[in-house]
Design an enzyme around this catalytic site. Structure first.
Site, mmCIF file in Angstrom:
data_model
loop_
_atom_site.group_PDB
_atom_site.id
_atom_site.type_symbol
_atom_site.label_atom_id
_atom_site.label_comp_id
_atom_site.label_asym_id
_atom_site.label_seq_id
_atom_site.Cartn_x
_atom_site.Cartn_y
_atom_site.Cartn_z
ATOM 1 N N SER A 147 3.987 2.198 8.487
ATOM 2 C CA SER A 147 3.740 1.274 7.381
ATOM 3 C C SER A 147 5.042 1.031 6.626
ATOM 4 C CB SER A 147 2.699 1.857 6.427
ATOM 5 O OG SER A 147 1.433 1.887 7.018
ATOM 6 N N HIS A 157 0.821 -1.213 0.000
ATOM 7 C CA HIS A 157 0.000 0.000 0.000
ATOM 8 C C HIS A 157 0.854 1.261 0.000
ATOM 9 C CE1 HIS A 157 0.202 -0.283 4.569
ATOM 10 N NE2 HIS A 157 0.292 1.025 4.433
ATOM 11 N N ASP A 192 1.297 -7.807 2.275
ATOM 12 C CA ASP A 192 1.376 -6.366 2.036
ATOM 13 C C ASP A 192 2.837 -5.919 1.899
ATOM 14 O OD1 ASP A 192 0.925 -3.680 1.834
ATOM 15 O OD2 ASP A 192 -0.370 -3.530 3.574
#
Length: 725
Positions: free
Chosen positions: A660, A90, A226
């Protein structure tokens, strides 16, 4: 001020040694510069086998030299001697999308460069290393007095900090920035090195990289691979350079070895990255606004946007590609805020804050000679936040609604062109330069724009604004909509969008190519531009200035409150709120129980992906290739001793947005996972951390290696890494 913090740190370290029970909760985002003084003993007691010097060092290479800020808002880690970096899918989503088309749908199919010459450049993408950090509090606050306005204070701090930074990087290719800590009571400078040639190396298909998508976002158990891969390129001297075919892979000072051993329950774990923003020391009234006004409003508005986006993306593959990144961003906040409200209520955060404030006030009143200046501080905070609560709803509606009107925001970019054109003596060269900016922006905008989607969203959002904000606080153009369109926002939006030049590249590009200064009148009279001007007039004339005045007062009070807490209650364990600077969080791998009768295991496996498969729901599609590998149990060396292939795991590390892509490391500093999310029940950790049900979620590095090697057939990339059994 520097003396205050020196005394504070000394007191805190001594206190933690005497009272180790206070450090059991794995809370905090710690500056690596102070790990030796403040955290090393606690980290080692929890299982860490290295030292603070291994994490952050000025004298030799250390872990900090393998951690980068990615694209200004995520984290990535260096995993090879050739500048290979890992981050989240992402985080790289925008770049993956930019290279995608109907012919080459890398979002749907994935992308893998099978040799370096196939790696894809990404204009505008950069990564930043931290060279060193330094406490500059005393120097940056030189000349600051209590009688200064906030504007004057900020200006002097900016001037002082800039002079300090320029002196620090003189004669180097480095850059710098400085940030306030503890609400402006302390300042640190960060000397940085930014690389601008970053190329896409690999990304799994969305069926792996976004498996579960919105349904599983902020949720555990999770089965999302991810991750994405990029490579840093440098010039022949290993220095930052703009993209060039002649650039070569960057040779890092340090890169993380990769663990093949995996993790088990109770293991020490550490997250090293750039957390974005937390507000752990807020007054109870501020939490009340978040829980009961701001978050619910934003969730409601985004719910309306997402409903339309999802319908249109489901109906059209083209729209699905165009809106993939937009939808992901909107959905991320929507679900996070709803989880935050749930967690704040479940954790009784407001009540706990009130109890803490009562204890604070009691200690202040018990020692009036020492703490007299703080006697009325809580009462002042209450008044300030009461004022904020009266305008916060309008502020959130303005930002969320205007932020969702795509073509309206696009038209705002033409204001500089109008201003240049209306000058008494317009400079043709300046206009031509601005025209190029607008042409480039137009090309980029229409690549990912669908008029029908924007029309529907705009009508719904404007109606929400009209229904929920008092008329006296609404933009003036709403009166026109009432009078001319009888309050029918659907009809209004269709009318102005059909007449506007800003809704079509076939209108705006020819207009720009044949532009003359006198044509500014066509921009000013454009109905979309007129809507934009009315909306922003409300912001610049009343909403913005009033909101800023209240927040300036709150900023001053919070700075005082932070200092007061440290003085009045020095036994509390303090760490600075996250502000997109390099931090260390540590804790242990383990399960959790978010609700009565519910206990979640600490890891998930590939078996769970097959159990979640739903061919009728796009976000739960499983590729035939992955199913085949699972059926054959063809996991290579990446399964655990029981033959299971781990996909993700959780730990109680304190993380937030910005983390992240952060490396998740074991007790020996080896990479065991890539951080990518938090559990929904614990998203309130930005305001109040609870180790009982706050968990960070990471993709297991062995699953990453499996996808690269066995699924994608790009094993040469795994061979670049240093695998440790």
């Amino acid at each position: 001020m520097k003396l205050f913090f020196r005394k504070f740190y000394a007191t805190l370290v001594a206190f933690l040694i005497l009272c180790p029970h206070l450090s059991h909760a794995d809370e905090g985002m710690w500056l690596p510069l102070f790990l030796e003084q403040m955290n090393q003993a606690d980290m080692q007691a929890k299982g860490f086998k290295l030292t603070a010097e291994d994490v952050y060092s000025l004298n030799h290479s250390s872990m900090k030299d393998a951690v980068v800020q990615f694209a200004g808002g995520c984290t990535a880690e260096v995993v090879s001697s050739k500048g290979l970096i890992l981050t989240n899918h992402h985080c790289g989503f925008g770049q993956i999308q930019s290279h995608s088309s109907l012919e080459h749908n890398y979002l749907e199919d994935g992308f893998w460069a099978m040799k370096q010459s196939e790696e894809l450049p990404n204009p505008g993408l950069s990564v930043t290393f931290i060279v060193r950090m330094e406490d500059i509090t005393e120097r940056v606050l030189k000349g600051i007095t209590s009688r200064m306005s906030e504007t004057s204070r900020d200006s002097l701090i900016k001037l002082n900090g800039t002079l300090i930074g320029k002196e620090a990087i003189k004669g180097t290719s480095y850059e710098f920035f400085f940030r306030p800590f503890f609400n402006g009571n302390q300042y640190f400078m960060f000397v940085t090195q930014t690389f601008r040639d970053i190329r896409l190396v690999g990304a799994p298909p969305s069926s792996i990289g976004k498996f579960g998508a919105d349904a599983d976002n902020w949720v555990w158990p999770r089965h999302t691979g991810d991750f994405s891969m990029f490579r840093i390129y440098a010039d022949k001297n290993n220095e930052p350079a703009d993209y060039s075919p002649d650039n070569i892979p960057y040779t890092p000072k340090y890169f993380f070895p990769v663990s093949m051993k995996g993790e088990k329950e109770g293991d020490f774990s550490m997250v090293y990255g750039f957390p974005g923003k937390t507000t752990e020391y807020l007054y109870s009234g501020a939490v009340d606004i978040i829980q009961n006004i701001s978050d619910p409003a934003k969730v409601s508005i985004r719910d309306a946007r997402l409903s339309i986006m999802d319908q249109d993306m489901h109906a059209s593959q083209k729209v699905r590609i165009q809106y993939a990144a937009k939808q992901s961003g909107v959905s991320n906040g929507w679900k996070k805020w709803s989880g935050e409200v749930y967690g704040l209520k479940k954790n009784n955060t407001i009540s706990k804050k009130v109890a803490y404030e009562q204890e604070f006030q009691k200690k202040v009143l018990e020692n009036p000679a020492k703490f007299k200046e703080y006697e009325n501080l809580l009462a002042q905070l209450k008044l300030a936040y009461d004022s904020l609560g009266k305008v916060q709803l309008n502020w959130d509606y303005f930002n969320e609604v205007v932020g969702g009107l795509e073509v309206v925001k696009f038209s705002q970019g033409f204001e500089p062109l109008v201003k240049l054109s209306v000058k008494s003596d317009p400079v043709k060269a300046d206009i031509q330069k601005q025209l190029k900016v607008n042409k480039d922006a137009s090309t980029a905008f229409f690549k990912d724009y669908n008029l029908g989607t924007d029309e529907k969203i705009s009508a719904v959002l404007l109606k929400l604004y009209y229904d929920h904000i008092p008329k006296s606080l609404q933009p003036e153009i709403f009166r026109l909509i009432e009078k001319k369109y009888n309050g029918d926002f659907d009809r209004y939006v269709q009318a102005i969008y059909s007449r506007s030049m800003f809704t079509s590249p076939n209108k705006i590009i020819p207009f720009l190519e044949n532009y003359d200064a006198a044509d500014q009148k066509k921009i000013v009279k454009d109905p979309v531009y007129m809507l934009m001007k009315s909306l922003y007039a409300l912001y610049t004339q009343s909403l913005g200035p009033g909101y800023a005045r209240i927040n300036e007062k709150i900023s001053i009070l919070n700075r005082t409150y932070m200092k007061a807490q440290m003085e009045v209650m020095p036994e509390k364990k303090y760490y600075p709120d996250a502000n997109l600077t390099l931090r260390v969080a540590y804790g242990k791998v383990g399960p959790y129980s978010p609700r009565d009768g519910v206990v979640y295991n600490w890891y998930t496996t590939l078996d769970g992906i097959m159990q979640k498969e739903d061919t009728a729901v796009n976000e739960f599609h499983v590729s035939p290739r992955l199913k085949d590998l699972w059926a054959k149990k063809d996991y290579g060396p990446y399964s655990d001793p029981k033959g299971e292939l781990h996909v993700a795991f959780i730990a109680n590390n304190h993380t937030t947005g910005g983390n992240s892509g952060s490396p998740v490391l074991d007790a020996e500093g080896r990479l065991i996972g890539i951080n990518f999310d938090r559990c929904w029940e614990g998203t309130m950790s930005d305001v109040s951390f609870d180790p009982d049900f706050c968990r960070n979620i990471a993709v297991d590095i062995r699953y990453v290696l499996f996808v690269i090697d066995k699924y994608a057939g790009a094993g040469y990339l795994v061979k670049e890494m240093k695998l440790v059994n």
